[in-house]
Design a protein around this motif. Structure first.
Motif, mmCIF file in Angstrom:
data_model
loop_
_atom_site.group_PDB
_atom_site.id
_atom_site.type_symbol
_atom_site.label_atom_id
_atom_site.label_comp_id
_atom_site.label_asym_id
_atom_site.label_seq_id
_atom_site.Cartn_x
_atom_site.Cartn_y
_atom_site.Cartn_z
ATOM 1 N N LEU A 132 2.744 -15.676 -14.123
ATOM 2 C CA LEU A 132 3.046 -14.982 -15.377
ATOM 3 C C LEU A 132 3.310 -15.987 -16.494
ATOM 4 C CD1 LEU A 132 3.399 -12.045 -16.333
ATOM 5 C CD2 LEU A 132 5.829 -12.281 -15.868
ATOM 6 N N SER A 135 -0.013 -17.802 -17.352
ATOM 7 C CA SER A 135 -0.943 -16.940 -18.080
ATOM 8 C C SER A 135 -0.483 -16.716 -19.516
ATOM 9 C CB SER A 135 -1.091 -15.592 -17.360
ATOM 10 O OG SER A 135 0.135 -14.881 -17.329
ATOM 11 N N ALA A 136 0.826 -16.621 -19.728
ATOM 12 C CA ALA A 136 1.349 -16.439 -21.080
ATOM 13 C C ALA A 136 1.095 -17.685 -21.932
ATOM 14 C CB ALA A 136 2.835 -16.129 -21.035
ATOM 15 N N ALA A 154 -6.691 -16.447 -19.340
ATOM 16 C CA ALA A 154 -5.294 -16.041 -19.180
ATOM 17 C C ALA A 154 -5.195 -14.666 -18.550
ATOM 18 C CB ALA A 154 -4.598 -16.052 -20.541
ATOM 19 N N ALA A 158 -3.318 -13.469 -14.944
ATOM 20 C CA ALA A 158 -2.100 -12.659 -15.133
ATOM 21 C C ALA A 158 -1.945 -11.659 -13.991
ATOM 22 C CB ALA A 158 -2.166 -11.930 -16.469
ATOM 23 N N LEU A 160 -0.312 -8.813 -13.652
ATOM 24 C CA LEU A 160 0.388 -7.629 -14.135
ATOM 25 C C LEU A 160 -0.040 -6.332 -13.452
ATOM 26 C CD1 LEU A 160 0.445 -8.454 -17.949
ATOM 27 C CD2 LEU A 160 2.366 -8.509 -16.364
ATOM 28 N N PRO A 193 6.230 -13.080 -20.917
ATOM 29 C CA PRO A 193 5.220 -13.508 -21.899
ATOM 30 C C PRO A 193 5.688 -13.334 -23.341
ATOM 31 C CG PRO A 193 4.223 -12.160 -20.192
ATOM 32 C CD PRO A 193 5.698 -12.058 -20.006
ATOM 33 N N SER A 252 -4.657 -6.571 -17.607
ATOM 34 C CA SER A 252 -4.162 -7.666 -18.431
ATOM 35 C C SER A 252 -4.726 -7.618 -19.846
ATOM 36 C CB SER A 252 -4.515 -9.011 -17.774
ATOM 37 O OG SER A 252 -3.887 -9.125 -16.512
ATOM 38 N N LEU A 256 -1.352 -8.188 -21.684
ATOM 39 C CA LEU A 256 -0.958 -9.561 -21.963
ATOM 40 C C LEU A 256 -1.192 -9.996 -23.417
ATOM 41 C CD1 LEU A 256 0.223 -12.161 -20.766
ATOM 42 C CD2 LEU A 256 -2.117 -12.862 -20.223
#
Length: 340
Positions: A132, A135-136, A154, A158, A160, A193, A252, A256
């Motif tokens: 996480l 990816s952020a 990214a 992620a 998520l 994030p 994502s 994201l």
């Protein structure tokens, strides 16, 4: 034909009763071996769509439930294979699609197998938090540099899809323990994030010359459709036990980048731009959860015990109403904003 194997250790004193009850189920093959003086091992080869019936029986039968231990495995290959001539004969027996064929067309993993998967996805693990964070950081860098390839990268890493799908599954079954844990992990999945992006925005400002960034500062009704599709795809990947990597990108996409954009705007102090990415994040979260609940419901996932069924019924209706009302409210706000 997808096959699975159930291994069941049955106490020797209830062997005969167990064999009689197993006859009621559709099995491809069955083997028995004596494990020791106390237990015998039954191996039951079944088609995937029939696994849940047997597992439900093992969970709910009051006479034999407690002593049994069972394991479920996927089978990649089984010999002897069905000959092509036999397949053609079966295909020509009926030209119209039967109810059984419809059932096979909707083959999904058993509820027990799905529960194990979503339950493991609900934990805030070390791997989850590192993926996480990374990816952020990658998403923020991609948005700042206006690099679509980096932003896509990214979204690929992620993680998520797991907690949000787990939250939907828990809401459908009324499992409060799983729901609370999934909710906490999902919130952290957005807040981490967001926090990292606030730091980026504070240090580097908002990249107002980036098309990738600016595209997430606009919101429309089409974004609701995208989020609904993302949630449905995520739920189907769990139901069918398909690879979640590519489907996770869809989730994502909806979560994201808008969360990172919102954080960068807050960090940069651009308060006039906060409303649209905030609406985008909120509508995407609720739309993903709503569509996932609907997919799980439509595919027939439900408890088998009467008490659990009552709890699940109340939880499902409450969740559907709650998320539907929020999405409709947000849709109205988005429409009014777009008209100004």
């Amino acid at each position: 034909m997808e096959l699975q194997m159930i291994e069941i250790y049955v106490p020797n004193e209830i062997i005969e009763d167990f064999k009689e009850q197993v006859k009621d189920f559709e099995v491809v093959n069955l083997w028995r071996s004596r494990s020791n003086d106390q237990f015998s091992l039954f191996k039951i080869l079944i088609e995937k769509q029939n696994a849940e019936d047997i597992l439900d029986f093992l969970e709910t039968d009051r006479d034999i439930r407690e002593p049994l231990q069972a394991f479920l495995y996927d089978i990649s290959t089984y010999l002897p294979r069905e000959k092509e001539e036999e397949k053609q004969e079966k295909a020509t027996e009926s030209e119209e699609e039967t109810e059984e064929e419809k059932k096979i067309a909707l083959t999904r993993a058993s509820r027990q197998e799905l529960y194990n998967v979503v339950e493991s996805s609900s934990y805030f693990t070390v791997n989850f938090r590192w993926m996480l964070v990374l990816s952020a950081i990658v998403a923020a860098a991609g948005l700042a540099n206006d690099n679509a390839a980096v932003v896509i990268g990214a979204m690929v890493i992620a993680p998520l899809i797991g907690p949000f799908t787990s939250l939907s599954f828990a809401a459908l079954l009324g499992d409060m323990t799983l729901m609370k844990r999934s909710l906490l992990t999902s919130l952290l999945g957005v807040l981490i994030p967001l926090t990292i992006a606030i730091g980026f925005g504070f240090m580097f400002g908002a990249p107002m010359d980036s098309d990738e960034f600016l595209s997430r500062t606009e919101v429309g009704l089409m974004d609701i459709i995208i989020a609904l599709a993302a949630g449905a795809a995520g739920a189907l990947s769990f139901v069918k036990r398909l690879s979640e990597a590519l489907v996770g990108v869809m989730v994502s996409v909806a979560l994201l980048p808008p969360a990172v954009v919102l954080g960068m705007i807050i960090g940069a102090g651009e308060w006039g731009l906060v409303m649209t990415p905030l609406l985008l994040v909120l509508v995407n979260i609720h739309a993903i959860i709503l569509s996932a609940i609907l997919v799980f419901w439509i595919t027939g996932i439900k408890p088998v015990n009467w008490k659990e069924m009552q709890i699940a019924s109340v939880s499902r209706v409450a969740a559907l109403i709650f998320f539907s009302v929020i999405i409709i409210t947000l849709a109205v706000i988005i429409y009014l904003i777009s008209q100004n």
